[in-house]
Design a protein around this motif. Sequence first.
Motif, PDB file in Angstrom:
ATOM      1  N   SER A  56       0.822  -1.212   0.000  1.00  0.00           N
ATOM      2  CA  SER A  56       0.000   0.000   0.000  1.00  0.00           C
ATOM      3  C   SER A  56       0.854   1.260   0.000  1.00  0.00           C
ATOM      4  O   SER A  56       0.517   2.247  -0.664  1.00  0.00           O
ATOM      5  N   VAL A  57       1.958   1.226   0.719  1.00  0.00           N
ATOM      6  CA  VAL A  57       2.872   2.371   0.715  1.00  0.00           C
ATOM      7  C   VAL A  57       3.449   2.561  -0.694  1.00  0.00           C
ATOM      8  O   VAL A  57       3.525   3.689  -1.191  1.00  0.00           O
ATOM      9  N   LEU A  58       3.823   1.465  -1.346  1.00  0.00           N
ATOM     10  CA  LEU A  58       4.347   1.560  -2.713  1.00  0.00           C
ATOM     11  C   LEU A  58       3.298   2.108  -3.679  1.00  0.00           C
ATOM     12  O   LEU A  58       3.594   2.972  -4.508  1.00  0.00           O
ATOM     13  N   VAL A  59       2.076   1.613  -3.567  1.00  0.00           N
ATOM     14  CA  VAL A  59       0.997   2.097  -4.438  1.00  0.00           C
ATOM     15  C   VAL A  59       0.717   3.573  -4.166  1.00  0.00           C
ATOM     16  O   VAL A  59       0.499   4.354  -5.102  1.00  0.00           O
ATOM     17  N   LEU A  60       0.741   3.985  -2.905  1.00  0.00           N
ATOM     18  CA  LEU A  60       0.504   5.387  -2.566  1.00  0.00           C
ATOM     19  C   LEU A  60       1.601   6.283  -3.137  1.00  0.00           C
ATOM     20  O   LEU A  60       1.326   7.382  -3.628  1.00  0.00           O
ATOM     21  N   LEU A  61       2.843   5.821  -3.096  1.00  0.00           N
ATOM     22  CA  LEU A  61       3.941   6.597  -3.686  1.00  0.00           C
ATOM     23  C   LEU A  61       3.759   6.751  -5.192  1.00  0.00           C
ATOM     24  O   LEU A  61       3.964   7.837  -5.746  1.00  0.00           O
ATOM     25  N   VAL A  62       3.356   5.680  -5.854  1.00  0.00           N
ATOM     26  CA  VAL A  62       3.097   5.756  -7.298  1.00  0.00           C
ATOM     27  C   VAL A  62       1.905   6.659  -7.573  1.00  0.00           C
ATOM     28  O   VAL A  62       1.921   7.469  -8.503  1.00  0.00           O
TER      29      VAL A  62
END
Length: 88
Positions: free
Chosen positions: A72-78
């Motif tokens: 989720s952190v990776l998706v939020l960064l993207v």
Amino acid sequence: MGIIAFLILGLICGAIAKFLLPGNDPGGLIVTLVIGVAGALLGGFLAGVLFNTSPIDEFWDLSSWLTAIIGSVLVLLVWRAVAGRTRR
């Protein structure tokens, strides 16, 4: 894991990701749910590829939560990188 449990996991992990990365994010509950569910899928996929495991099996399993939060952190960064370009 059932679909309702997976949606609850996604919603909570999306909220945790938004808490860990504070900022002005567009969207409300639905966007948080989408970020969390996409993050759980991404985290589960990456864990399966990198560690040859299936962490998204049980709702109360710690590996399910950790992979979903990291995803989720990776998706939020993207999400922020893409949304930031369109706002300019």
